[in-house]
Write a protein that holds these residues in place. Structure first.
Motif, PDB file in Angstrom:
ATOM      1  N   GLY A 231       0.815  -1.204   0.000  1.00 11.73           N
ATOM      2  CA  GLY A 231       0.000   0.000   0.000  1.00 11.73           C
ATOM      3  C   GLY A 231       0.850   1.254   0.000  1.00 11.73           C
ATOM      4  N   ILE A 232       0.250   2.340  -0.479  1.00 18.85           N
ATOM      5  CA  ILE A 232       0.939   3.638  -0.457  1.00 18.85           C
ATOM      6  C   ILE A 232       0.370   4.396   0.726  1.00 18.85           C
TER       7      ILE A 232
ATOM      8  N   CYS B 252       0.039   4.721   5.209  1.00 19.92           N
ATOM      9  CA  CYS B 252      -0.440   3.864   6.301  1.00 19.92           C
ATOM     10  C   CYS B 252      -1.911   3.487   6.127  1.00 19.92           C
ATOM     11  N   GLU B 253      -2.739   4.408   5.672  1.00 22.38           N
ATOM     12  CA  GLU B 253      -4.169   4.139   5.596  1.00 22.38           C
ATOM     13  C   GLU B 253      -4.464   3.057   4.556  1.00 22.38           C
ATOM     14  N   GLU B 254      -3.869   3.187   3.367  1.00 23.83           N
ATOM     15  CA  GLU B 254      -4.104   2.176   2.320  1.00 23.83           C
ATOM     16  C   GLU B 254      -3.550   0.820   2.766  1.00 23.83           C
ATOM     17  N   THR B 255      -2.385   0.848   3.415  1.00 21.76           N
ATOM     18  CA  THR B 255      -1.795  -0.401   3.897  1.00 21.76           C
ATOM     19  C   THR B 255      -2.704  -1.039   4.955  1.00 21.76           C
ATOM     20  N   ARG B 256      -3.221  -0.216   5.855  1.00 21.23           N
ATOM     21  CA  ARG B 256      -4.109  -0.723   6.906  1.00 21.23           C
ATOM     22  C   ARG B 256      -5.343  -1.384   6.290  1.00 21.23           C
ATOM     23  N   GLN B 257      -5.914  -0.726   5.305  1.00 20.42           N
ATOM     24  CA  GLN B 257      -7.112  -1.289   4.655  1.00 20.42           C
ATOM     25  C   GLN B 257      -6.760  -2.594   3.950  1.00 20.42           C
ATOM     26  N   ASN B 258      -5.616  -2.647   3.281  1.00 22.00           N
ATOM     27  CA  ASN B 258      -5.219  -3.877   2.586  1.00 22.00           C
ATOM     28  C   ASN B 258      -4.960  -5.018   3.564  1.00 22.00           C
TER      29      ASN B 258
ATOM     30  N   ARG C  85      -9.659  -5.385   3.303  1.00 20.50           N
ATOM     31  CA  ARG C  85      -9.865  -5.856   1.930  1.00 20.50           C
ATOM     32  C   ARG C  85      -9.257  -7.229   1.775  1.00 20.50           C
TER      33      ARG C  85
ATOM     34  N   PHE D 146      -6.731  -8.727  -0.011  1.00 21.10           N
ATOM     35  CA  PHE D 146      -5.596  -8.208  -0.757  1.00 21.10           C
ATOM     36  C   PHE D 146      -5.183  -9.172  -1.851  1.00 21.10           C
TER      37      PHE D 146
ATOM     38  N   GLU E 244       4.848  11.769   5.065  1.00 22.97           N
ATOM     39  CA  GLU E 244       3.689  11.180   5.742  1.00 22.97           C
ATOM     40  C   GLU E 244       3.941  11.091   7.250  1.00 22.97           C
TER      41      GLU E 244
END
Lengths: 311, 386
Positions: free
Chosen positions: B19-20, B22-28, B32, B34, B77
């Motif tokens: 993920g790009i 922290c938020e996208e990584t957390r969701q993945n 989700r 993945f 970030e």
């Protein structure tokens, strides 16, 4: 009393292998003779002067299989470290637990020639040209790996590669490990070999400097030992005033090197018993950042001149 | 004794195939399903797709290296998370780990030189100016110590430990620390020549594991003293490192060096081992690494949850310890552990079964392991925010 002390020294450079070679060369003002190489460039034929370390003498009992895996630069580090450790043992009589011994290698380029050879084989032969032994020996921390295996060093181990801030960074890392009780003794090997790429690039410059190479090694301890060479008083990364900035004084003996100030620290340590002064060794980067090391008489010597002298 | 312990982590930044940001990584990781990128003969590693907007956002020329750009994005970030809009007046250190970020990596220059041509030496001199730690220090105007280490796979964790040492020595007020890595063709060829790469996505601790999958990315932490006024996102409770002094490329088979590093870490953290909530393993998918790590876990913490995340990110080499520190922090914040992608069938000899589904729990502390080429071992003990 606690401090950080230089308890062992080793070196290899164009003046020869061993600290006595350096001391004798300095005493007799005997500068090494540079070699000259001619490069074809788009600016025409240009010559480059450089110092070259003579063939490194390796211990006879080191297995051939180990020697074969070591790059030329790795062998230079080995020779320098071996001398420093032996020097520390004979001067202080101390033995250190392998688990409490640390190792820092500082270099701007590491084994660049070997890394280039690895790449060249792939370029010429394709993926089948990728040599596993060349790859393993060309990664930056392979030198530290060979040293830790050869000397049984099992404590913290790091390879510092921060260009002009390598000398200060490598010494500071060892200094902090000792001060913060993460090790009892740290071997620090700092230096570089001049590579083909470096000599080629240097051929495009107009100045008359002589490229250097070599490795100087320190055994740093935290005990106030009578027989230590000198104390490292402080190491910093902050700004110094203009009149405190140094120029390399002994560069004619080891050549132009990004990690050259490590030799100045060693020479300062060798001079401490004679000159009994603190000395700042400082280094500027192209962008004006500065790092500095203060070397002085060990704590146990009370009567020393506190005048700070910059080289 | 550490004067400024425990160290506050006030911001984190991450870029990887997971993920790009922290938020996208957390969701993945937790929300989700993945989809891991397949590994093929044409796509041999897990890359990060560089975005044009990053060059514009940071006013960077298009020839800025991927790893410097990723480090920049991750650092911004982390600084944003920490609420640090302006570093003026603060003594800020930069401590990073990388392989490519401090090596003379001019592929075109080398190719041209090796072919007997006469290339412009500018790329060689560019090496002087492109060391990632110095690059970040100049960009953010950091007036403090700057360091880059290249300790193979423990570099990222080692850089975080160095940051803590600087704070302890009061060399600076806060440190931008972590790691960044890019995958160059010669690096892939090197690992392949050592028969360490897998033809498919890596399978950490799996009985059918065939090797590692390389990846690129950056992980950055903002590390501060315990007395910092800024809010903590997590804490660094302890660290420890050691050298196997055993073999140039393989770990000690009984993980003796790892054991020493863990003991030092737990002593600094002032915690018994049994209180560790979970382990973020190095878990590369190679035969030797997973076996050595597995043996240690089986001997010492057989009932503790183990997570292996390289199925998401690939093995990001010098950045791995830092990226996995950020992933560990995400797990502590969420109180969840992600699936250990790539693991399906346990290996009896290894004796470790990492997570196969998202697990919820009460996790106060975690250990993050890094084991490096050349026999280095680095361990971080991370805790929830205080």
């Amino acid at each position: 009393m606690s401090g950080v002390f230089i308890s062992g020294l080793g070196q290899i450079s164009a003046v020869g292998q061993g600290v006595p070679s350096l001391q004798n060369a300095l005493k007799e003002n005997r500068k090494p003779s540079p070699k000259t190489e001619v490069w074809k460039t788009k600016l025409g034929e240009r010559s480059v002067s450089y110092f070259s370390v003579p063939d490194v003498e390796m211990p006879a009992n080191l297995p051939e299989s180990v020697k074969r895996r070591m790059s030329r630069f790795s062998k230079m580090c080995f020779a320098s470290v071996a001398e420093a450790i032996e020097d520390a043992k004979s001067r202080t009589g101390m033995e250190f637990s392998p688990e409490r011994m640390g190792l820092v290698v500082g270099s701007a380029f590491c084994s660049l020639d070997l890394a280039n050879l690895f790449e060249k084989r792939i370029q010429l032969e394709g993926p089948v040209g990728a040599s596993p032994s060349l790859f393993a020996s060309s990664v930056q921390n392979s030198i530290a790996s060979h040293l830790s295996i050869s000397f049984g060093i099992q404590g913290p181990c790091s390879t510092v590669v921060t260009m002009e801030q390598t000398v200060v960074g490598a010494l500071r890392l060892a200094y902090d490990w000792l001060k913060q009780d993460l090790a009892d003794c740290v071997v620090v090997a700092i230096g570089d070999e001049n590579s083909e790429h470096q000599r080629y690039a240097s051929a495009h410059q107009d100045d008359s400097h002589i490229l250097g190479e070599g490795v100087v090694s320190f055994v740093l301890t935290k005990s106030d030992l009578e027989k230590s060479y000198a104390e490292i008083k402080e190491i910093g990364f902050t700004w110094l005033s203009d009149d405190q900035k140094s120029t390399d004084k002994h560069v004619d003996f080891y050549g132009e090197m990004v990690t050259g100030p490590a030799f100045e620290v060693a020479i300062s340590a060798l001079n401490v018993p004679v000159k009994r002064r603190e000395k700042i060794v400082a280094q500027l980067t192209d962008h004006g950042e500065i790092g500095w090391v203060i070397v002085g008489p060990p704590l146990s010597n009370g009567d020393y001149n506190t005048t700070v002298e910059c080289s | 004794m550490q004067r400024f312990w425990p160290y506050k982590i006030t911001g984190t930044g991450i870029l990887s195939r997971a993920g790009i940001g922290c938020e996208e990584t957390r969701q993945n990781f937790f929300e989700r399903k993945f989809q891991a990128r397949p590994i093929t003969p044409e796509q041999t590693f897990l890359n990060v797709e560089v975005r044009d907007e990053w060059f514009a956002r940071f006013d960077m020329p298009k020839n800025t290296s991927n790893w410097n750009l990723m480090a920049l994005v991750a650092t911004q970030e982390a600084l944003d998370q920490a609420g640090l809009k302006n570093l003026k007046g603060l003594r800020v250190g930069v401590s990073l780990g990388s392989t490519v970020g401090c090596s003379n990596h001019g592929v075109e220059f080398s190719r041209s030189f090796n072919s007997g041509e006469m290339p412009d030496p500018a790329p060689f001199y560019g090496h002087f100016k492109s060391n990632t730690s110095q690059f970040l220090a100049r960009y953010f105007g950091c007036a403090g110590p700057v360091q880059m280490v290249s300790n193979a796979c423990t570099s990222g964790a080692d850089s975080i430990a160095t940051a803590a040492s600087w704070l302890e020595a009061d060399l600076c007020d806060l440190v931008i620390c972590g790691g960044t890595e890019g995958v160059l063709p010669q690096i892939y060829q090197g690992f392949r020549s050592l028969m360490l790469t897998s033809p498919t996505l890596c399978q950490p601790f799996d009985k059918n594991r065939q090797g590692l999958t390389l990846g690129e990315g950056a992980g950055i932490l903002i590390l501060e003293k315990s007395s910092s006024p800024r809010a903590s996102k997590a804490t660094l409770l302890g660290f420890g490192s050691s050298s196997d002094a055993f073999h140039p490329t393989a770990p000690h088979p009984e993980a003796l060096g790892l054991d020493r590093a863990i003991k030092k870490t737990m002593k600094m953290a002032r915690l018994p081992l049994e209180q560790i909530g979970f382990i973020s393993a190095h878990g590369t998918g190679t035969s030797h690494n997973d076996l050595a790590e597995g043996k240690w876990v089986l001997r010492n913490l057989p009932r503790t949850e183990v997570v292996a995340t390289k199925g998401y990110t690939g093995h990001t080499l010098a950045a791995a310890g830092a990226i996995e520190a950020v992933l560990t922090i995400l797990s502590l914040q969420e109180q969840k552990l992600p699936v250990s992608l790539g693991f399906e069938d346990p290996d009896e000899e290894v004796g470790v079964s990492p997570t196969t589904e998202v697990v919820s729990g009460k996790y106060q502390t975690a250990l993050s392991f890094s084991l490096g080429f050349g026999g280095t071992n680095s361990v971080l003990c991370l805790g929830r925010a205080t």
